[in-house]
Design an enzyme around this catalytic site. Structure first.
Site, PDB file in Angstrom:
ATOM      1  N   ARG A 130       0.782  -1.039  -0.109  1.00  0.00           N
ATOM      2  CA  ARG A 130       0.159  -0.080  -0.103  1.00  0.00           C
ATOM      3  C   ARG A 130       0.924   1.255  -0.135  1.00  0.00           C
ATOM      4  NH1 ARG A 130      -4.227   1.859   4.650  1.00  0.00           N
ATOM      5  NH2 ARG A 130      -4.949   3.647   3.958  1.00  0.00           N
ATOM      6  N   CYS A 188     -23.052 -16.294  -9.325  1.00  0.00           N
ATOM      7  CA  CYS A 188     -22.134 -16.439 -10.282  1.00  0.00           C
ATOM      8  C   CYS A 188     -20.729 -15.639  -9.812  1.00  0.00           C
ATOM      9  CB  CYS A 188     -22.760 -15.753 -11.206  1.00  0.00           C
ATOM     10  SG  CYS A 188     -21.530 -15.165 -12.683  1.00  0.00           S
ATOM     11  N   GLU A 196      22.853 -24.087 -12.596  1.00  0.00           N
ATOM     12  CA  GLU A 196      21.807 -23.397 -12.425  1.00  0.00           C
ATOM     13  C   GLU A 196      20.577 -23.774 -12.865  1.00  0.00           C
ATOM     14  OE1 GLU A 196      23.540 -19.794 -14.062  1.00  0.00           O
ATOM     15  OE2 GLU A 196      23.128 -20.256 -16.012  1.00  0.00           O
ATOM     16  N   LYS A 236      17.442 -24.169 -15.215  1.00  0.00           N
ATOM     17  CA  LYS A 236      16.999 -24.152 -16.635  1.00  0.00           C
ATOM     18  C   LYS A 236      15.656 -23.640 -16.950  1.00  0.00           C
ATOM     19  CE  LYS A 236      16.983 -26.019 -21.563  1.00  0.00           C
ATOM     20  NZ  LYS A 236      15.631 -25.595 -21.649  1.00  0.00           N
TER      21      LYS A 236
END
EC number: 6.5.1.2
Length: 691
Positions: free
Chosen positions: A59, A425, A136, A138
């Site tokens: 915020r 809904c 590392e 991929k």
């Protein structure tokens, strides 16, 4: 540029969330405050994206960003490297091409430990026994080249063919983890290789929103990232949650001795690297690293499909060189494809154009028959209860007809109970009505999801074929309030309404207005297909138009009378009768007819049954006919005109620039191809149709 400290900038450690009115500032005061805000925002971006240790909440950050936007808008003090440029610039006509500073080659790969050992043996044969590797993840994203000059972000391009790529400078500029200006003692020139991706958590949220709006979800994070990065409108890119990891320096005025030193240094300049990288001088440790990462894969917030093992020493890499396609100093140890068993990460509900609610499972991406699947149907509320399925359960996914993925069974029950289907809904909050195993939103076209789908379908090839009204533009018109209640709102849109929207110019606005004008007074059969009657597509609409001749007769027809039409069974008759029996649908139709004028009804002199029983498919541009006119020509004589070729197709009519998919399907199904207007009209004459 030195790192910003709390003592130097009041907006770093304890920034305010409200400010004095902009109009009370002088231009000099606004310029000074904007500069401090830019520096503070860059600092907080660094703490959030690079160090993963934010010192303020969302915020407060939003308040700083909004204040900076307000100042730049009010006083015209925006700079080229301002963080506010992440919201997107002007839309592009097309993506240009960029030649890479250094080739962006691919990496040789394999899925077996023995492949990795052979790679290690080759390296040691060529450069000696003393070799250190960097390992590392991929990433399964999209590779980009990013260029900084004098610390300023200046260019980005996709990998393309490895030597040239697409210019995505403005789109990459919107990614929050790509700094517009480097920090610290940066080099004069820095060219990086990175991987753009969408984090898993953000991808699931993005797909949930798309499904609930009635849009098709993205198949997987990689496709979503690639499509987003290639948008012509940077504002669309800015609205999606792209992220990036940097992992290679392609060119720099700063000398590096090793890949590992690059990995350690890039964060000092404000660039994000992945914290799971490791260094080893034993290939067995590299293999173990891959296996650990594969075990951890479900808990990572980004998609990976293996690990990369690369020689650490850069002089050794230069000595090893490259092949035409691969770096000879790196190897990708791939993971096996995920099986069809996966975990449900979320369940959402999709609203169709008829209001039907379809539950959709969002999944950890899984390979099903060679296709990566990240969502699957859960059929309906009754099926959910019968399977006792819920978020968190491990399930088996199959593909119906080898096309549509669905959840077949629960393999391991991990969640308590089954998913409780909503009674309202998810889009418009209208009550949900159950009809047997099916659930429906009662909001009608007051539900924006149904309205979106209704407009899309109305403008589609099976509707009135209105060009320029694809899904994204329909969304834009609804979000702008130009379509609020019904299809008739389309015809109330003026050219100036469109030109005021982002991405619309005078030409595109006038083109759509012409398309809308041309769709007035449509043939009855096209209108019936376009208004979205459940189970009524172009063929059934043509049957109804021929049988009844006018719209009022169809609206007044009983179920029994509808069922007497050849090709219409009891279920379709029920759907048609219920559609026209709805007061809301009647209002929408009357409103639409007021906007488009009277319908064109079949002329008895131009109709007949000479082509009865035949099915035509059209592809390409047919000289002398629009697609709609050609279809009407055969339908008025009793034939069916469908959109795809199958074993039931009798003729494929191919005009200029035909679709290869339809041509291939015709060859596969032994369907005769009528090549051009002359062949089409010759066939009509052979069947007794006057041309």
């Amino acid at each position: 540029m030195a790192t910003v400290s709390a003592d130097e900038n009041p907006y770093v450690e304890d920034p305010p969330t409200d400010f004095e009115p902009v109009e009370e500032l002088t231009e000099d005061e606004a310029d000074e405050q904007a500069g401090l805000l830019r520096e503070a925002i860059r600092f907080h971006d660094y703490r959030y994206y690079v160090e993963n240790d934010p010192v303020i909440g969302d915020r407060t950050y939003d308040a700083l960003f909004t204040r900076l936007q307000d100042l730049e808008d009010a006083f015209d003090v925006r700079t080229a490297d301002s963080p506010t440029r992440r919201v997107g610039g002007e839309p592009l006509d097309e993506l240009g091409t960029v030649e890479h500073v250094a080739p962006m080659l691919s990496i040789d790969s394999g899925g077996e430990a023995e492949d990795v050992r052979e790679f290690d043996e080759r390296i040691r044969r060529e450069v000696g026994e003393s070799v250190t590797y960097v390992c590392e993840p991929k990433f399964d994203g999209l590779s980009v080249e990013v260029v900084y000059e004098d610390g300023e972000y200046v260019q980005a391009a996709t990998r393309g063919d490895g030597y040239t790529g697409e210019d995505v400078t403005e789109n990459v500029r919107t990614i929050a983890s790509v700094p517009h200006r480097l920090r610290g003692d940066y080099p004069d020139r820095l060219v990086l290789r990175g991987e753009v991706h969408i984090p898993e958590s953000a991808f699931q949220d993005l797909n949930r929103e798309r499904v609930e709006r009635g849009e098709d979800p993205f198949a997987n994070p990689r496709n979503a990232a690639a499509g987003t990065l290639r948008q012509l409108d940077p504002a669309v890119t800015a609205g999606r949650p792209l992220d990036v990891f940097f992992f290679d320096v392609l060119d720099s005025t700063h000398d590096f001795e090793t890949h590992w030193k690059q990995h350690e240094t890039l964060p000092e300049w404000g660039l994000k690297v992945n914290d799971r990288a490791e260094r080893t001088d034993d290939i067995e440790d590299a293999i173990a690293y891959r296996n650990r990462l594969m075990d951890d894969r479900p808990d990572l917030d980004y998609e990976i499909d293996g690990v990369v093992i690369k020689v650490d020493d850069l002089d050794t890499c230069a000595e090893l060189g490259t092949t035409e396609r691969h770096y000879r100093w790196a190897f990708a140890y791939k993971f096996p494809a995920r099986s069809e068993v996966t975990e449900i990460t979320d369940i959402t509900v999709q609203v169709g154009r008829t209001g039907r609610l379809t539950p959709v499972a969002l999944l950890e991406p899984v390979d099903v028959g060679g296709v990566t699947v990240s969502r699957a149907s859960l059929h309906n509320p009754e099926e959910i209860a019968a399977m006792n399925v819920n978020v968190g359960d491990e399930v088996r996914v199959e593909r119906a007809g080898d096309v549509i993925p669905y959840v077949a069974e629960v393999v391991e029950k991990r969640a308590e109970g089954h998913y409780e289907f909503p009674d309202h809904c998810p889009v418009c909050d209208s009550a949900v009505e159950f009809d047997g195993p099916m659930a429906y939103c009662t909001g009608g076209l007051a539900c924006t999801a149904q309205l979106r789908r209704a407009v899309e379908y109305y403008a589609s090839d099976d509707g009135l074929d209105i060009e320029g009204l694809g899904g994204e533009r329909v969304d834009q018109l609804i979000d702008a309030g130009l379509i609020e209640e019904s299809l008739a709102d389309l015809y109330r849109i003026e050219t100036e309404d469109l030109t005021s929207l982002e991405g619309w110019g005078e030409t595109s606005a006038e083109n759509l207005r012409r398309e809308l004008d041309a769709s007035e007074n449509p043939p009855l059969r096209e209108f019936l297909s376009a208004i979205g009657i459940p189970k009524v597509g172009p063929a059934t609409a043509a049957d109804l138009a021929r049988e009844f001749g006018d719209l009022d007769s169809i609206r007044d027809a009983t179920r029994e009378r509808l069922e007497s039409v050849e090709g219409i069974g009891p279920k379709v008759a029920d759907q048609i009768a219920e559609f026209f029996g709805s007061d809301r649908n009647e209002e929408v139709i009357d409103d639409l007819l007021d906007a488009i004028g009277p319908l064109e009804t079949p002329d008895e002199d131009e109709t007949g049954d000479e082509l009865a029983g035949l099915t035509f498919v059209f592809t390409g541009s047919l000289s002398g006919y629009t697609r709609s006119e050609a279809q009407k020509r055969v339908e008025d004589r009793g034939a069916n005109a469908t959109s795809s070729v199958s074993g039931n197709t009798d003729f494929l009519v191919a005009g200029d620039s035909p679709g290869q998919t339809k041509l291939d399907a015709a060859e596969e199904n032994d369907v005769p191809v009528l090549d051009g207007r002359e062949a089409f009209e010759k066939k009509l004459r052979e069947k007794g149709v006057e041309v």
